[in-house]
Design an enzyme around this catalytic site. Structure first.
Site, PDB file in Angstrom:
ATOM      1  N   ASN A   6       0.812  -1.251  -0.024  1.00 50.83           N
ATOM      2  CA  ASN A   6      -0.026   0.074   0.016  1.00 50.83           C
ATOM      3  C   ASN A   6       0.865   1.070   0.189  1.00 50.83           C
ATOM      4  OD1 ASN A   6       1.007   0.079   2.489  1.00 50.83           O
ATOM      5  ND2 ASN A   6      -0.819   0.176   3.527  1.00 50.83           N
ATOM      6  N   VAL A  31      -2.865  -4.878   2.977  1.00 52.26           N
ATOM      7  CA  VAL A  31      -3.070  -6.395   3.141  1.00 52.26           C
ATOM      8  C   VAL A  31      -3.953  -6.638   4.539  1.00 52.26           C
ATOM      9  CG1 VAL A  31      -1.102  -7.061   1.976  1.00 52.26           C
ATOM     10  CG2 VAL A  31      -0.829  -6.895   4.274  1.00 52.26           C
ATOM     11  N   ASN A  73      -5.092 -12.318   6.924  1.00 54.99           N
ATOM     12  CA  ASN A  73      -5.695 -12.307   5.605  1.00 54.99           C
ATOM     13  C   ASN A  73      -4.526 -13.121   4.739  1.00 54.99           C
ATOM     14  OD1 ASN A  73      -7.731 -10.865   5.967  1.00 54.99           O
ATOM     15  ND2 ASN A  73      -6.892  -8.920   5.769  1.00 54.99           N
ATOM     16  N   TYR A 119       4.656  -2.413  17.611  1.00 61.60           N
ATOM     17  CA  TYR A 119       5.402  -3.368  16.608  1.00 61.60           C
ATOM     18  C   TYR A 119       5.683  -4.596  17.021  1.00 61.60           C
ATOM     19  CZ  TYR A 119       9.055  -4.525  13.013  1.00 61.60           C
ATOM     20  OH  TYR A 119      10.036  -4.987  12.486  1.00 61.60           O
ATOM     21  N   LYS A 123       4.160  -8.317  15.858  1.00 57.57           N
ATOM     22  CA  LYS A 123       4.851  -9.567  15.467  1.00 57.57           C
ATOM     23  C   LYS A 123       4.944 -10.768  16.405  1.00 57.57           C
ATOM     24  CE  LYS A 123       6.884  -7.473  11.735  1.00 57.57           C
ATOM     25  NZ  LYS A 123       6.923  -7.550  10.496  1.00 57.57           N
ATOM     26  N   THR A 149      19.083  -5.193   9.384  1.00 58.93           N
ATOM     27  CA  THR A 149      19.502  -5.581   8.115  1.00 58.93           C
ATOM     28  C   THR A 149      19.663  -4.182   7.223  1.00 58.93           C
ATOM     29  OG1 THR A 149      18.411  -7.470   7.967  1.00 58.93           O
ATOM     30  CG2 THR A 149      19.019  -6.741   5.727  1.00 58.93           C
TER      31      THR A 149
HETATM   32  N1  LIG Z   1      14.965  -4.232   7.849  1.00 56.68           N
HETATM   33  C1  LIG Z   1      15.280  -4.661   9.105  1.00 56.68           C
HETATM   34  O1  LIG Z   1      16.283  -4.536   9.434  1.00 56.68           O
HETATM   35  C2  LIG Z   1      14.211  -5.538   9.511  1.00 56.68           C
HETATM   36  C3  LIG Z   1      14.414  -6.321  10.797  1.00 56.68           C
HETATM   37  C4  LIG Z   1      13.259  -7.090  11.208  1.00 56.68           C
HETATM   38  C5  LIG Z   1      12.232  -7.357  10.630  1.00 56.68           C
HETATM   39  N2  LIG Z   1      12.264  -6.771   9.412  1.00 56.68           N
HETATM   40  C6  LIG Z   1      10.749  -6.954   8.922  1.00 56.68           C
HETATM   41  O2  LIG Z   1      11.073  -7.255   7.247  1.00 56.68           O
HETATM   42  C7  LIG Z   1       9.902  -6.671   6.511  1.00 56.68           C
HETATM   43  C8  LIG Z   1      10.254  -5.620   5.651  1.00 56.68           C
HETATM   44  O3  LIG Z   1      10.986  -4.630   6.127  1.00 56.68           O
HETATM   45  P1  LIG Z   1      11.992  -3.509   5.523  1.00 56.68           P
HETATM   46  O4  LIG Z   1      13.005  -2.992   6.454  1.00 56.68           O
HETATM   47  O5  LIG Z   1      12.256  -3.760   3.887  1.00 56.68           O
HETATM   48  O6  LIG Z   1      10.751  -2.400   5.478  1.00 56.68           O
HETATM   49  P2  LIG Z   1      10.351  -1.371   4.217  1.00 56.68           P
HETATM   50  O7  LIG Z   1       9.501  -0.370   4.868  1.00 56.68           O
HETATM   51  O8  LIG Z   1      11.253  -1.253   3.025  1.00 56.68           O
HETATM   52  O9  LIG Z   1       9.066  -2.419   3.695  1.00 56.68           O
HETATM   53  C9  LIG Z   1       8.038  -2.637   4.386  1.00 56.68           C
HETATM   54  C10 LIG Z   1       6.857  -2.693   3.156  1.00 56.68           C
HETATM   55  O10 LIG Z   1       5.398  -2.937   3.782  1.00 56.68           O
HETATM   56  C11 LIG Z   1       4.700  -1.991   3.110  1.00 56.68           C
HETATM   57  N3  LIG Z   1       3.442  -1.997   4.190  1.00 56.68           N
HETATM   58  C12 LIG Z   1       3.145  -1.361   5.382  1.00 56.68           C
HETATM   59  N4  LIG Z   1       1.858  -1.826   5.678  1.00 56.68           N
HETATM   60  C13 LIG Z   1       1.451  -2.360   4.457  1.00 56.68           C
HETATM   61  C14 LIG Z   1       0.057  -2.875   4.461  1.00 56.68           C
HETATM   62  N5  LIG Z   1      -0.928  -2.682   5.457  1.00 56.68           N
HETATM   63  N6  LIG Z   1      -0.284  -3.353   3.409  1.00 56.68           N
HETATM   64  C15 LIG Z   1       0.403  -3.424   2.199  1.00 56.68           C
HETATM   65  N7  LIG Z   1       1.878  -3.149   2.406  1.00 56.68           N
HETATM   66  C16 LIG Z   1       2.072  -2.580   3.615  1.00 56.68           C
HETATM   67  C17 LIG Z   1       5.439  -0.551   3.091  1.00 56.68           C
HETATM   68  O11 LIG Z   1       4.873   0.246   2.435  1.00 56.68           O
HETATM   69  C18 LIG Z   1       6.586  -0.942   2.644  1.00 56.68           C
HETATM   70  O12 LIG Z   1       7.021  -0.836   1.324  1.00 56.68           O
HETATM   71  C19 LIG Z   1       9.082  -5.833   7.637  1.00 56.68           C
HETATM   72  O13 LIG Z   1       7.792  -6.819   7.870  1.00 56.68           O
HETATM   73  C20 LIG Z   1       9.752  -5.832   8.905  1.00 56.68           C
HETATM   74  O14 LIG Z   1       9.154  -6.066   9.976  1.00 56.68           O
HETATM   75  C21 LIG Z   1      12.756  -5.807   8.808  1.00 56.68           C
END
Ligand SMILES: NC(=O)c1ccc[n+]([C@@H]2O[C@H](COP(=O)([O-])OP(=O)(O)OC[C@H]3O[C@@H](n4cnc5c(N)ncnc54)[C@H](O)[C@@H]3O)[C@@H](O)[C@H]2O)c1
Length: 297
Positions: A6, A31, A73, A119, A123, A149
């Protein structure tokens, strides 16, 4: 191949190269609302969530909804399509950990009503719901607990330490360290993480698996590394530590090594150099862009 987002915190620019692929389709969809996809699906990777503290503090309810309703979902879609689903969990489920390094058997130390609870608890619920679909429906599920990451295409102003430091260095501002900088993090380069996620997806492990780089560093040392990398001669300034900020963070990755024959290959020096190359080519407008603001709904 379908990408669904989104764009609440994401940016289409990050996936513009995918639009050239004839098999790629993009659905602009939240989603947390019912998901309809026609045709057969083999695999679902549920990564949707605001992921940076400055974002999820501003949109706490959407964050809780995407971890709960969004996960429900996605699991429902996987069940209907007989697809295997992998969900992105996080080291934040360990909260401010009392066990170090963090093994998958540790249950965590999370404040459910603290600012980060939106958050962390979303999770934790995501993991519980995913496991329930596995045990009750026999759905093929995978849970990855991702530790910090980094890499190219991160948002410079998303409040995470690495883009914040590099952005400050490039704008010739002092680097801001929270607290006394003795809190630790362990940073994994994105290519290593992607390889681990792919291996986990194809494995037969339905229990949570940590993926991250165990090379731990204090945030003060990290800020000093960034200054060395960028050649900037600004100072480091200290600000108040945010509430419930985890004091230490290092993955125990024995399980991933044994099950997936995986461990990170990219050193911090190599990963930081690649990431800095990306940030260096941003325009002045991108360098000075302010953090996201969200409408209240
Ligand atoms: N980057 C990290 O260090 C890290 C660490 C732990 C967990 N994560 C998890 O990995 C996943 C991706 O993280 P990222 O760092 O790539 O973040 P990011 O913000 O680049 O990607 C997350 C995406 O989710 C989309 N999003 C949020 N709510 C939404 C919804 N309701 N419907 C559809 N899309 C939605 C956002 O627009 C975004 O593009 C996340 O779930 C995050 O919690 C990331």
């Amino acid at each position: 191949m379908i990408g669904m987002d989104n764009l609440i915190t994401g940016d289409l620019k990050n996936i513009q190269h995918l639009f050239k692929l004839p098999e790629f389709e993009f659905y602009h969809h939240d989603v947390s609302k019912f998901i309809h996809v026609s045709g057969h699906i083999d695999y679902i990777l549920h990564f949707a969530s605001p992921a940076s503290p400055i974002d999820y503090l501003k949109i706490p309810i959407q964050t809780l909804k995407v971890g709960s309703l969004g996960t429900h979902n996605c699991l429902g879609l996987a069940l209907a399509k007989k697809a295997r689903i992998l969900v992105a969990s996080t080291s934040e489920i360990y909260g401010d950990p009392l066990v170090h390094p963090q093994t998958e058997s540790y249950w965590g130390n999370v404040n459910p009503v603290g600012p980060r609870g939106v958050y962390d608890e979303a999770k934790r619920f995501q993991e519980a719901m995913t496991m329930a679909y596995h045990t009750f429906h026999g759905l093929e599920t995978r849970i990855v607990r991702i530790f910090n990451t980094y890499g190219p295409r991160m948002r410079l102003n998303d409040g995470r330490a690495l883009p914040a430091f590099i952005g400050q260095a490039l704008r010739e501002e002092d680097l801001t360290v929270f607290g006394d900088g003795s809190q630790t993090r362990s940073f994994c380069y994105v290519d290593d993480l992607v390889e681990g996620i792919y291996r986990l997806l194809l494995s037969d492990c339905s229990d949570p698996v940590n993926l991250g780089n165990p090379d731990e560093i204090t945030l003060l040392e990290f800020a000093q590394e960034i200054l060395k990398l960028t050649g900037a001669n600004q100072s480091i300034v200290f600000k108040k530590l945010p509430e419930d900020d985890p004091k230490q963070r290092r993955p125990d990755i024995h399980k991933a090594k044994a099950l997936l024959n995986w461990e990170p290959k990219v050193s911090r020096a190599e990963g930081l150099a690649k990431t800095y190359e990306y940030f260096k080519q941003l325009t002045q407008e991108e360098l000075n862009r302010q953090p996201l603001e969200f409408a209240k709904k």
